[in-house]
Design a protein around this motif. Structure first.
Motif, PDB file in Angstrom:
ATOM      1  N   ARG A  27     -85.502 -43.503 -20.428  1.00  0.00           N
ATOM      2  CA  ARG A  27     -84.520 -42.774 -19.628  1.00  0.00           C
ATOM      3  C   ARG A  27     -84.998 -41.380 -19.240  1.00  0.00           C
ATOM      4  NH1 ARG A  27     -78.940 -42.512 -22.271  1.00  0.00           N
ATOM      5  NH2 ARG A  27     -79.845 -40.507 -22.192  1.00  0.00           N
ATOM      6  N   ALA A  29     -85.484 -38.056 -17.009  1.00  0.00           N
ATOM      7  CA  ALA A  29     -84.590 -37.399 -16.058  1.00  0.00           C
ATOM      8  C   ALA A  29     -85.087 -37.660 -14.633  1.00  0.00           C
ATOM      9  CB  ALA A  29     -84.532 -35.907 -16.329  1.00  0.00           C
ATOM     10  N   LYS A  64     -80.115 -33.865 -19.512  1.00  0.00           N
ATOM     11  CA  LYS A  64     -80.292 -34.419 -20.860  1.00  0.00           C
ATOM     12  C   LYS A  64     -80.061 -33.350 -21.919  1.00  0.00           C
ATOM     13  CE  LYS A  64     -83.213 -37.886 -21.742  1.00  0.00           C
ATOM     14  NZ  LYS A  64     -84.438 -38.644 -21.874  1.00  0.00           N
ATOM     15  N   TYR A 127     -75.037 -36.762 -18.970  1.00  0.00           N
ATOM     16  CA  TYR A 127     -75.721 -36.378 -20.206  1.00  0.00           C
ATOM     17  C   TYR A 127     -76.151 -37.617 -20.984  1.00  0.00           C
ATOM     18  CZ  TYR A 127     -76.568 -34.041 -24.668  1.00  0.00           C
ATOM     19  OH  TYR A 127     -77.144 -33.572 -25.815  1.00  0.00           O
ATOM     20  N   PRO A 131     -79.503 -39.229 -16.657  1.00  0.00           N
ATOM     21  CA  PRO A 131     -79.855 -37.809 -16.578  1.00  0.00           C
ATOM     22  C   PRO A 131     -80.598 -37.455 -15.285  1.00  0.00           C
ATOM     23  CG  PRO A 131     -81.303 -38.932 -18.103  1.00  0.00           C
ATOM     24  CD  PRO A 131     -80.287 -39.938 -17.644  1.00  0.00           C
TER      25      PRO A 131
END
Length: 141
Positions: A27, A29, A64, A127, A131
């Motif tokens: 994951r 950003a 994040k 969040y 992200p």
């Protein structure tokens, strides 16, 4: 099975598959294009920007949980946050803002009472699940 239902199911399946791959990758950003903002003379931030070697400050918000102020690849300030601390900071900033900022915000909330819940939901979504990395480049005018 109708064609519309089939298209919807295939679309949902592809989205779930892509998010699964994104999740397995860790994951990262997702970077958004940088926004340039000129700060007019006379503001305290203007003096801060002109004091740097490059005459610009890059503000990077990684949803994040990291906010960075950079000047020519040198880190000036790095802040870690959670959605709760960010909401508390925004609330404090509204209370300390000069003029009618808090009164205007309160009128807006009275008009749209779902806004605080919606803002909190969006904050938690970006969040926890998707992200982004937003950059604002501040330059003096």
């Amino acid at each position: 099975m109708s064609r519309a239902l089939r298209v919807i199911l295939i679309t949902v399946g592809v989205i779930i598959l892509l998010y699964g791959i994104y999740y397995l990758v860790g994951r990262p950003a997702i970077p958004l294009p940088a926004v340039r903002y000129t700060v007019p003379a006379g503001q305290p931030l203007h003096n801060f920007i002109t004091a740097t070697e490059s005459n610009q400050v890059n503000v990077v918000l990684n949803t994040k949980g990291k906010l960075e102020l950079l000047s020519q690849d040198d880190s000036l300030v790095t802040l870690d946050y959670t959605p709760e601390t960010l909401a508390n900071t925004v609330d404090l900033a509204l209370r300390l803002a000069p003029g009618q900022a808090m009164a205007s915000y309160q009128k807006f909330v009275d008009k749209f009472p779902v806004y605080p819940w919606l803002a909190n939901y969006v904050n938690h979504f970006f969040y926890r699940f998707l992200p982004f990395r937003v950059s604002v480049i501040l330059t003096p005018q």
